[in-house]
Design an enzyme around this catalytic site. Sequence first.
Site, PDB file in Angstrom:
ATOM      1  N   GLU A   1       0.868  -1.167  -0.089  1.00 27.80           N
ATOM      2  CA  GLU A   1       0.032  -0.051   0.107  1.00 27.80           C
ATOM      3  C   GLU A   1       0.726   1.359   0.138  1.00 27.80           C
ATOM      4  OE1 GLU A   1      -3.093  -0.314   3.116  1.00 27.80           O
ATOM      5  OE2 GLU A   1      -3.841  -1.922   2.180  1.00 27.80           O
TER       6      GLU A   1
ATOM      7  N   ALA B   1      -9.446   0.201  15.923  1.00 29.44           N
ATOM      8  CA  ALA B   1     -10.872   0.790  16.368  1.00 29.44           C
ATOM      9  C   ALA B   1     -11.948  -0.360  16.185  1.00 29.44           C
ATOM     10  CB  ALA B   1     -11.711   1.961  15.682  1.00 29.44           C
ATOM     11  N   GLU B   2     -11.483  -1.539  15.774  1.00 29.78           N
ATOM     12  CA  GLU B   2     -12.243  -2.981  15.633  1.00 29.78           C
ATOM     13  C   GLU B   2     -11.956  -3.846  16.907  1.00 29.78           C
ATOM     14  OE1 GLU B   2     -11.210  -1.709  12.667  1.00 29.78           O
ATOM     15  OE2 GLU B   2     -13.321  -0.815  12.618  1.00 29.78           O
TER      16      GLU B   2
ATOM     17  N   ASP C   1     -19.094   1.727  10.666  1.00 30.09           N
ATOM     18  CA  ASP C   1     -17.544   1.537  10.377  1.00 30.09           C
ATOM     19  C   ASP C   1     -17.587   2.660   9.485  1.00 30.09           C
ATOM     20  OD1 ASP C   1     -14.949   1.161  10.630  1.00 30.09           O
ATOM     21  OD2 ASP C   1     -14.852  -0.591   9.149  1.00 30.09           O
TER      22      ASP C   1
ATOM     23  N   LYS D   1     -15.135   7.178   3.944  1.00 29.79           N
ATOM     24  CA  LYS D   1     -15.999   5.962   3.719  1.00 29.79           C
ATOM     25  C   LYS D   1     -17.513   6.333   3.662  1.00 29.79           C
ATOM     26  CE  LYS D   1     -13.286   2.439   6.247  1.00 29.79           C
ATOM     27  NZ  LYS D   1     -13.634   1.215   7.184  1.00 29.79           N
TER      28      LYS D   1
ATOM     29  N   TRP E   1      -8.642   4.276   2.226  1.00 31.90           N
ATOM     30  CA  TRP E   1      -7.178   4.661   2.208  1.00 31.90           C
ATOM     31  C   TRP E   1      -6.608   4.869   1.207  1.00 31.90           C
ATOM     32  CZ3 TRP E   1      -3.373   2.465  -0.146  1.00 31.90           C
ATOM     33  CH2 TRP E   1      -3.562   1.171  -0.554  1.00 31.90           C
TER      34      TRP E   1
ATOM     35  N   MET F   1      -1.792 -17.292  13.020  1.00 29.34           N
ATOM     36  CA  MET F   1      -2.916 -18.108  13.312  1.00 29.34           C
ATOM     37  C   MET F   1      -2.733 -18.578  14.856  1.00 29.34           C
ATOM     38  SD  MET F   1      -5.935 -19.206  12.800  1.00 29.34           S
ATOM     39  CE  MET F   1      -6.975 -20.257  13.628  1.00 29.34           C
TER      40      MET F   1
HETATM   41 CA    CA Z   1     -12.838   1.031  11.243  1.00 27.93          CA
END
Ligand code: CA
Length: 704
Positions: free
Chosen positions: A88, A201-202, A323, A350, A413, A672
């Site tokens: 990214e 924030a999740e 969200d 968003k 983003w 995992m």
């Molecule tokens: Ca979020």
Amino acid sequence: MSRSYLAASAAMALVGVILAGCSTPGGKSAAVDDARLLEAEKDGANWLSYGRTQDEQRFSPLSDVSDTNVSQLGLEWSYDLDTARGQEATPVVVDGIMYVSTAWSMVKAFDATNGKLLWAYDPKVPRSKLVEVCCDAVNRGVAVYKGRVYVGTLDGRLVALNADDGKILWETKAVPDGSPMAITGAPRIVKGKVLLGSAGAEYITRGYLAAYDAESGKEVWKFYTVPGDPAKGFEGKHLEAAAKTWSGEWWKLGGGGTVWDSITYDPQTDLVYFGTANAEPWNPTPRSPKGGDNLYTASIVAVNPDTGEYVWHFQETPEDRWDFDSNQQIIAATIPIEGKPRRVLMHAPKNGFFYVLDAKTGQFISGKPFAQVTWAKGLDPVTGRPDIVPEARYEQTGKPFVSYPGATGAHSWHPMSYSPKTGLVYIPANRAAQGYMAAKDWKPSDVGFQLGLEGGPLSMPADPLIRAAAMADTTGSLVAWDPVAQKARWTVQHPGPSNGGTLATAGNLVFQGTAGGEFRAYAADSGKQLWSYPVQTGVIAAPMTYSVKGVQYVAILVGWGGVWDVATGVLATKSGTVRNISRMLVFKVGGKAALPAPPPEAKRVLDPPPVTAKAEVALAGQNIYHRSCHVCHGDGAVAGGVNPDLRHAASLSDPGMWQKIVHDGLLKDNGMVSWKANYSPEQIESVRHYVIRRANEDKALGGK
Ligand code: CA
């Protein structure tokens, strides 16, 4: 709860700069100072910071590559990266040297003319951190200043490297100890300080933006975006005021509002602007049972760069429950408003509305949808507050609500760009709906996503007709938006969402990579496609441009991944079967290099064990899967490609091995981790039966 935010916060207070070695670099490379950053707009040869200029316009004054010769653009050099996850980052180029971060927060320096590797740095992020990041092991870029290169790491460190050789000068813990916060955004340099926030924030987190001394790494100020426990006192009057917009015991769930991407400094107003994420959890009932706007989440906040003091805020999504992060890039620019030049901020968050705000005061000037919006009827013309439709408040109706846009956002983003020549903002936009449904009797868990939502009932059904309809309705576009008239001037349609960021240049060009694996140039004024190059992998990052010894180059980091790949299941393939082949690619007019052939693709055939469990067992597994597993392994147990597709897992046929992996954490070093704190062996077994059922459904439909 083992990951208590408060305990982590107390520990953080004891941890300062943890590695303070010699801090004066040689200073031969990356000779960027404040004066140079302030003059960056005129300095087309260099790309000195993440958004090129501190006001983050991503417009280059270079015009040697233009709409008249872009058709002759060819590859000059490429570099195969040593990671195969979503890429990214936007590179920074200073005086012929390129500095770029990649997945896993690694950094490389290249001779920008030929791709010769000058040095490489690996912060060795523990792979087990992956379970605490929503959206792949990504990193969006570095900052450079006075001979140093700064990178934020996925596991929460701010690291300063010597720009000459990539050796560590210092590193600072930039998230609380034990916190599920992660750093994916690029640090920004403002007046001798490194500004950096974090993601998360999740999870149970409390968002902030912090400023660190660029020389020593010592924290100078910290701005919390949400109020903490009132019994402990507030860190400022702005948080005392914000607390009145929350109810219940919100601080026990952290509050959210993380600062995971945008940080913009406008020298004209001498203010720092940043966007904040959703409140935590997404469902507002657990965090603030009597309602409230939940400041300063889903907002743009302006602070004093020297002190971090609050100046103003504008909340785009009050009491967010979808969200709708406001973390997307903030552009400061001067545009005509009612015929007069005005310094404004431009924002396409968003939630689907394009906002123009006064840069000095935060006053709402205008806002219109740049994508389909079903959660609100529009914005109040005076205040900019959304008129939310009653059905969208799913926690009040008790019914599911399907929203355009959803959590992946009408724009996320992926950087947009603004051309002062055309007056247009080039937005990589998405069309992707999402269903929301409040979970009954929700309680936070020790690991993983904390949304307060049901997932299973809203996951993609196996029905081929429903799937085909959802696929057809999920697209992307490049929107050339007129911020004065608040309307699109031209639009290019893409097959799927999560296409790359954009670059605008004085050569009347807009560059964008696509999720389908092309790097393209369009005429900035008309949108006519002028050039395309097949890059063998999906592109999500933004291109950039620079020049060395009078030659203009156009660069882009390629490598498919990020949230769209890891979380959206079958929809992740909407742009085609896109593999991750991570590379740095650099082009120039007349470039003659060839891209190495892609490695052969392994043939995959679905061969699951037969369905043996009762339907209700698989159903229980489906609900667990869509609360905790889908964010990495994909909706409906279909993985996009970066993470393992569980329908193909050998352990589907081996219940003992399945328990060793999921319950005991056998593969924790791959990311995992153990889920035994959250789920019993029986529950974990039910997830296996759900995945077996899904694999058999897809096999019957000829899926792979
Ligand atoms: Ca979020």
